[in-house]
Design a protein around this motif. Structure first.
Motif, mmCIF file in Angstrom:
data_model
loop_
_atom_site.group_PDB
_atom_site.id
_atom_site.type_symbol
_atom_site.label_atom_id
_atom_site.label_comp_id
_atom_site.label_asym_id
_atom_site.label_seq_id
_atom_site.Cartn_x
_atom_site.Cartn_y
_atom_site.Cartn_z
ATOM 1 N N TYR A 122 -38.112 -7.499 -46.190
ATOM 2 C CA TYR A 122 -38.008 -8.499 -45.164
ATOM 3 C C TYR A 122 -39.385 -8.747 -44.584
ATOM 4 O O TYR A 122 -40.000 -7.831 -44.047
ATOM 5 N N PRO A 123 -39.873 -9.973 -44.717
ATOM 6 C CA PRO A 123 -41.262 -10.266 -44.358
ATOM 7 C C PRO A 123 -41.648 -9.869 -42.943
ATOM 8 O O PRO A 123 -42.712 -9.323 -42.723
ATOM 9 N N ASP A 124 -40.816 -10.143 -41.977
ATOM 10 C CA ASP A 124 -41.175 -9.835 -40.590
ATOM 11 C C ASP A 124 -40.623 -8.496 -40.132
ATOM 12 O O ASP A 124 -40.667 -8.176 -38.950
ATOM 13 N N LYS A 125 -40.073 -7.729 -41.057
ATOM 14 C CA LYS A 125 -39.508 -6.407 -40.767
ATOM 15 C C LYS A 125 -38.439 -6.467 -39.684
ATOM 16 O O LYS A 125 -38.292 -5.561 -38.868
ATOM 17 N N LEU A 126 -37.683 -7.570 -39.675
ATOM 18 C CA LEU A 126 -36.602 -7.720 -38.710
ATOM 19 C C LEU A 126 -35.382 -6.944 -39.200
ATOM 20 O O LEU A 126 -35.055 -6.965 -40.379
ATOM 21 N N VAL A 127 -34.732 -6.268 -38.282
ATOM 22 C CA VAL A 127 -33.513 -5.520 -38.603
ATOM 23 C C VAL A 127 -32.503 -5.703 -37.480
ATOM 24 O O VAL A 127 -32.861 -6.008 -36.344
ATOM 25 N N LYS A 128 -31.247 -5.549 -37.834
ATOM 26 C CA LYS A 128 -30.129 -5.582 -36.883
ATOM 27 C C LYS A 128 -30.227 -6.752 -35.912
ATOM 28 O O LYS A 128 -30.298 -7.891 -36.310
ATOM 29 N N GLU A 129 -30.215 -6.468 -34.627
ATOM 30 C CA GLU A 129 -30.178 -7.510 -33.599
ATOM 31 C C GLU A 129 -31.466 -8.336 -33.525
ATOM 32 O O GLU A 129 -31.485 -9.385 -32.895
ATOM 33 N N LYS A 130 -32.536 -7.869 -34.159
ATOM 34 C CA LYS A 130 -33.788 -8.638 -34.150
ATOM 35 C C LYS A 130 -33.719 -9.829 -35.101
ATOM 36 O O LYS A 130 -34.510 -10.754 -34.986
ATOM 37 N N ILE A 131 -32.783 -9.782 -36.050
ATOM 38 C CA ILE A 131 -32.572 -10.927 -36.925
ATOM 39 C C ILE A 131 -31.891 -11.999 -36.079
ATOM 40 O O ILE A 131 -30.925 -11.708 -35.370
ATOM 41 N N PRO A 132 -32.359 -13.233 -36.120
ATOM 42 C CA PRO A 132 -31.764 -14.277 -35.286
ATOM 43 C C PRO A 132 -30.252 -14.410 -35.511
ATOM 44 O O PRO A 132 -29.755 -14.275 -36.634
ATOM 45 N N PHE A 133 -29.540 -14.656 -34.422
ATOM 46 C CA PHE A 133 -28.081 -14.774 -34.439
ATOM 47 C C PHE A 133 -27.608 -15.738 -35.521
ATOM 48 O O PHE A 133 -26.719 -15.421 -36.312
ATOM 49 N N LEU A 134 -28.189 -16.924 -35.567
ATOM 50 C CA LEU A 134 -27.758 -17.933 -36.524
ATOM 51 C C LEU A 134 -27.973 -17.464 -37.958
ATOM 52 O O LEU A 134 -27.154 -17.727 -38.834
ATOM 53 N N ALA A 135 -29.037 -16.763 -38.215
ATOM 54 C CA ALA A 135 -29.302 -16.244 -39.566
ATOM 55 C C ALA A 135 -28.238 -15.227 -39.967
ATOM 56 O O ALA A 135 -27.764 -15.232 -41.111
ATOM 57 N N ARG A 136 -27.848 -14.367 -39.038
ATOM 58 C CA ARG A 136 -26.800 -13.377 -39.335
ATOM 59 C C ARG A 136 -25.460 -14.052 -39.577
ATOM 60 O O ARG A 136 -24.710 -13.672 -40.475
ATOM 61 N N LEU A 137 -25.171 -15.076 -38.798
ATOM 62 C CA LEU A 137 -23.915 -15.806 -38.955
ATOM 63 C C LEU A 137 -23.889 -16.567 -40.278
ATOM 64 O O LEU A 137 -22.915 -16.518 -41.024
ATOM 65 N N LEU A 138 -24.979 -17.248 -40.578
ATOM 66 C CA LEU A 138 -25.041 -18.039 -41.798
ATOM 67 C C LEU A 138 -24.984 -17.173 -43.056
ATOM 68 O O LEU A 138 -24.447 -17.612 -44.081
ATOM 69 N N SER A 139 -25.505 -15.974 -42.999
ATOM 70 C CA SER A 139 -25.449 -15.124 -44.195
ATOM 71 C C SER A 139 -24.007 -14.783 -44.548
ATOM 72 O O SER A 139 -23.632 -14.784 -45.722
ATOM 73 N N VAL A 140 -23.177 -14.532 -43.551
ATOM 74 C CA VAL A 140 -21.758 -14.243 -43.798
ATOM 75 C C VAL A 140 -21.049 -15.508 -44.270
ATOM 76 O O VAL A 140 -20.274 -15.471 -45.235
ATOM 77 N N ALA A 141 -21.320 -16.633 -43.630
ATOM 78 C CA ALA A 141 -20.675 -17.894 -43.999
ATOM 79 C C ALA A 141 -21.059 -18.310 -45.416
ATOM 80 O O ALA A 141 -20.204 -18.746 -46.197
ATOM 81 N N GLN A 142 -22.324 -18.170 -45.770
ATOM 82 C CA GLN A 142 -22.779 -18.553 -47.108
ATOM 83 C C GLN A 142 -22.139 -17.668 -48.171
ATOM 84 O O GLN A 142 -21.710 -18.158 -49.221
ATOM 85 N N ALA A 143 -22.061 -16.393 -47.913
ATOM 86 C CA ALA A 143 -21.447 -15.481 -48.876
ATOM 87 C C ALA A 143 -19.967 -15.809 -49.061
ATOM 88 O O ALA A 143 -19.466 -15.839 -50.191
ATOM 89 N N ALA A 144 -19.281 -16.077 -47.964
ATOM 90 C CA ALA A 144 -17.866 -16.432 -48.052
ATOM 91 C C ALA A 144 -17.692 -17.734 -48.828
ATOM 92 O O ALA A 144 -16.824 -17.824 -49.713
ATOM 93 N N ALA A 145 -18.518 -18.713 -48.544
ATOM 94 C CA ALA A 145 -18.424 -19.995 -49.250
ATOM 95 C C ALA A 145 -18.666 -19.812 -50.745
ATOM 96 O O ALA A 145 -17.978 -20.428 -51.571
ATOM 97 N N ALA A 146 -19.619 -18.979 -51.095
ATOM 98 C CA ALA A 146 -19.905 -18.731 -52.508
ATOM 99 C C ALA A 146 -18.714 -18.077 -53.201
ATOM 100 O O ALA A 146 -18.340 -18.455 -54.306
ATOM 101 N N MET A 147 -18.110 -17.104 -52.541
ATOM 102 C CA MET A 147 -16.974 -16.407 -53.146
ATOM 103 C C MET A 147 -15.733 -17.292 -53.229
ATOM 104 O O MET A 147 -14.885 -17.102 -54.103
ATOM 105 N N LEU A 148 -15.623 -18.261 -52.326
ATOM 106 C CA LEU A 148 -14.474 -19.169 -52.318
ATOM 107 C C LEU A 148 -14.635 -20.341 -53.277
ATOM 108 O O LEU A 148 -13.716 -21.146 -53.419
ATOM 109 N N SER A 149 -15.791 -20.440 -53.919
ATOM 110 C CA SER A 149 -16.088 -21.564 -54.809
ATOM 111 C C SER A 149 -16.117 -21.107 -56.262
ATOM 112 O O SER A 149 -16.504 -19.985 -56.564
#
Length: 71
Positions: free
Chosen positions: A1-28
């Motif tokens: 991870y380029p900025d060494k962000l972990v857990k809560e330091k990762i932006p909220f939207l990025a954490r949300l989108l990672s789950v949504a993108q994975a779900a969308a991929a599995m549903l397609s």
């Protein structure tokens, strides 16, 4: 991870989108894999909560997935 962000330091939207993108991929349908049922996607997200996905984001996505009608 380029900025060494972990857990809560990762932006909220990025954490949300990672789950949504994975779900969308599995549903397609993909060239290499058929789509998965919503129940299987929920299980996979729950299995990966805390490692690949933010464990606070997964329950919200599982709730959304529970509203998808079974085929």
């Amino acid at each position: 991870y380029p900025d060494k962000l972990v857990k809560e330091k990762i932006p909220f939207l990025a954490r949300l989108l990672s789950v949504a993108q994975a779900a969308a991929a599995m549903l397609s349908n993909r060239p290499h894999k058929a789509k998965s049922p919503a129940a299987d996607v929920s299980k996979e997200l729950e299995r990966s909560a805390g490692t690949q996905f933010d464990p606070k984001m997964v329950p919200a996505m599982v709730k959304v997935l529970s509203r998808i009608p079974k085929a």
